[in-house]
Design a protein around this motif. Sequence first.
Motif, short mmCIF file in Angstrom:
data_model
loop_
_atom_site.label_atom_id
_atom_site.label_comp_id
_atom_site.label_asym_id
_atom_site.label_seq_id
_atom_site.Cartn_x
_atom_site.Cartn_y
_atom_site.Cartn_z
N LEU A 367 26.58 31.43 23.55
CA LEU A 367 26.45 32.73 24.08
C LEU A 367 26.73 32.87 25.59
N LEU A 368 26.01 32.11 26.18
CA LEU A 368 25.78 32.08 27.68
C LEU A 368 27.14 31.91 28.18
N GLY A 369 27.68 30.49 27.47
CA GLY A 369 29.03 30.27 27.95
C GLY A 369 30.11 31.08 27.57
N GLY A 370 29.93 31.75 26.51
CA GLY A 370 31.05 32.90 26.17
C GLY A 370 31.04 34.17 27.26
N TRP A 371 29.79 34.30 27.72
CA TRP A 371 29.64 35.60 28.51
C TRP A 371 30.14 35.08 30.03
N LEU A 372 30.08 33.96 30.42
CA LEU A 372 30.66 33.51 31.66
C LEU A 372 32.16 33.41 31.47
N LEU A 373 32.54 32.81 30.41
CA LEU A 373 33.97 32.78 30.38
C LEU A 373 34.53 34.30 30.51
N THR A 374 33.99 35.23 29.61
CA THR A 374 34.45 36.26 29.66
C THR A 374 34.62 37.13 31.25
N GLN A 375 33.32 36.68 31.89
CA GLN A 375 33.17 37.57 32.99
C GLN A 375 34.28 36.66 34.14
N MET A 376 34.62 35.42 33.90
CA MET A 376 35.84 34.97 34.59
C MET A 376 37.18 35.03 34.26
N GLY A 377 37.35 36.00 33.23
CA GLY A 377 38.57 36.10 32.54
C GLY A 377 39.40 35.07 31.88
N ALA A 378 38.58 34.47 31.46
CA ALA A 378 39.09 33.12 30.47
C ALA A 378 40.27 32.42 30.86
N THR A 379 40.36 32.41 32.31
CA THR A 379 41.35 31.27 32.98
C THR A 379 41.10 29.90 32.81
N HIS A 380 42.30 29.39 33.16
CA HIS A 380 42.15 27.77 33.26
C HIS A 380 40.74 27.40 33.97
N ALA A 381 40.83 27.97 35.14
CA ALA A 381 39.64 27.58 36.04
C ALA A 381 38.37 27.79 35.46
N ALA A 382 38.32 28.90 34.68
CA ALA A 382 36.94 29.54 33.94
C ALA A 382 36.60 28.28 33.24
N TYR A 383 37.40 27.82 32.27
CA TYR A 383 37.17 26.72 31.38
C TYR A 383 36.71 25.63 32.15
N LEU A 384 37.16 25.18 33.39
CA LEU A 384 36.75 23.77 33.91
C LEU A 384 35.26 24.36 34.56
N TRP A 385 35.00 25.31 34.97
CA TRP A 385 33.59 25.65 35.28
C TRP A 385 32.68 25.23 34.19
N LEU A 386 33.11 25.89 33.00
CA LEU A 386 31.95 25.55 31.91
C LEU A 386 31.79 24.13 31.42
N PHE A 387 32.81 23.31 31.65
CA PHE A 387 32.79 21.92 31.32
C PHE A 387 31.95 21.14 32.63
N GLY A 388 32.42 21.71 33.72
CA GLY A 388 31.20 21.07 34.80
C GLY A 388 30.01 21.26 34.59
#
Length: 452
Positions: A367-388
Amino acid sequence: MRQPLRKDLTAGHAEGAAFGAMVGLGETYLPAFALAAGLGEVTAGLVASVPLVAGGLMQLVSPLAIRWLRSYRRWVLICATLQACSFLPLVFAALSGVISAAGILVVATVYWGTGLAAGPGWNTWMGGLVPRSIRARFFARRTRLSQAAVMMGVLAAGVVLNQAARHSGERTAPLWIFAVLFGAAAGFRLVSALMLTLQREPATLAGTMRRIRPREVWPALRRGGGGRLLLYLVAVQGAVQFSGPYFTPFMFEKLRLSYMAYVMLIAASFLTKIIFLPLWGHFAHRVGAQRLLWIGGVGIVPISAMWIFGDHFAWLLTIQLVGGVAWAAYELAFFLMFFESIAEDERTSVLTLYNLANTTSWVLGSLLGGWLLTQMGATHAAYLWLFGLSSVGRGAALWLLSKVPATEVEAAPIGVRTVAVRPAGNAMDAPILPSMPDQTHDATAVELANAS
């Protein structure tokens, strides 16, 4: 071997294989179905994680249901049948082409609620049915058959989806192909339920499961350092699931991988894990489970962040292979250390607490990861932030592992039930409790040399 027992064991092997086929064909591809149905990347991630908490909570009512039914067998059969039926709405949705985000989450909730609720009761039932003298061979073979069936299901579904997509000229397979896969998954789970009906229930077990009281379980965990291990588990799983559910949408929507490439990456991590589980068991026998847990705990830290440094298929395949090795060490060592100080007759209660903590941390992290992904617009860079950030969280959790007291554990490979396969390498495995040595009562534990 007496004839009735031989029939029980044969049915048990067949049940494990049918269950594995269901996992490989069905739930593994639910996120891919969500994407094909146009439900979006965040929903595809959440459907692979949020519904799990239903299973953790459903286990709390299992003792009441078993006492009311006066049978472990009946409760497990009810759960297995309902889990098979949970695929039917997905078949209808795939054929009609209509399903909402809420609808797919409800279906997945029923699937996980019934599936995980059966686990503790099944463990106790099998512990009473299979004689101690042959548990090593039985659960070793059952694990191998089940894992092989999972792998065959994953590969078969991937090939079918890939061929359907190529034939249609589209990047995604037609939805009706998913109806075929989900229908087959339901059929295999019904076969699994049929095999359960062919296995006897010892009369001494009927209705004996007592209500789970956390205040009774916690002292047992504290005696052996299990409480601190549980905190470490919660921290690690929260960090892992911060990014874990979103690897599937990342692969399909950002990397534009084919179904064949997707299944090859899943297969790489899963097969590596299967191969290394018994090898790590022999290693732990020499150096100890706690050292193995440190190897696995440190090993899984960089796996998520490695996705930041490239998207060439050979690089991704390397990540999956390394991840399979690390996750095998982590899971085997954790299971051995967590249950080592728990008496055999208390392990079902402890397993319930473990599963509840595990699934809750899965959900909160996703849920926290999904929230951050949504806030960042689910861009390619947003996914990389999640992974890091996921790798940062895994590394920070090692501080909790450093607080776990030194413990000597009789190390050996154990039997597992694979209940979910994930592209990030962290397949959800549940320990088969009767396959574990009762280290509180028996100083000479049985080594399951080929349990995986």
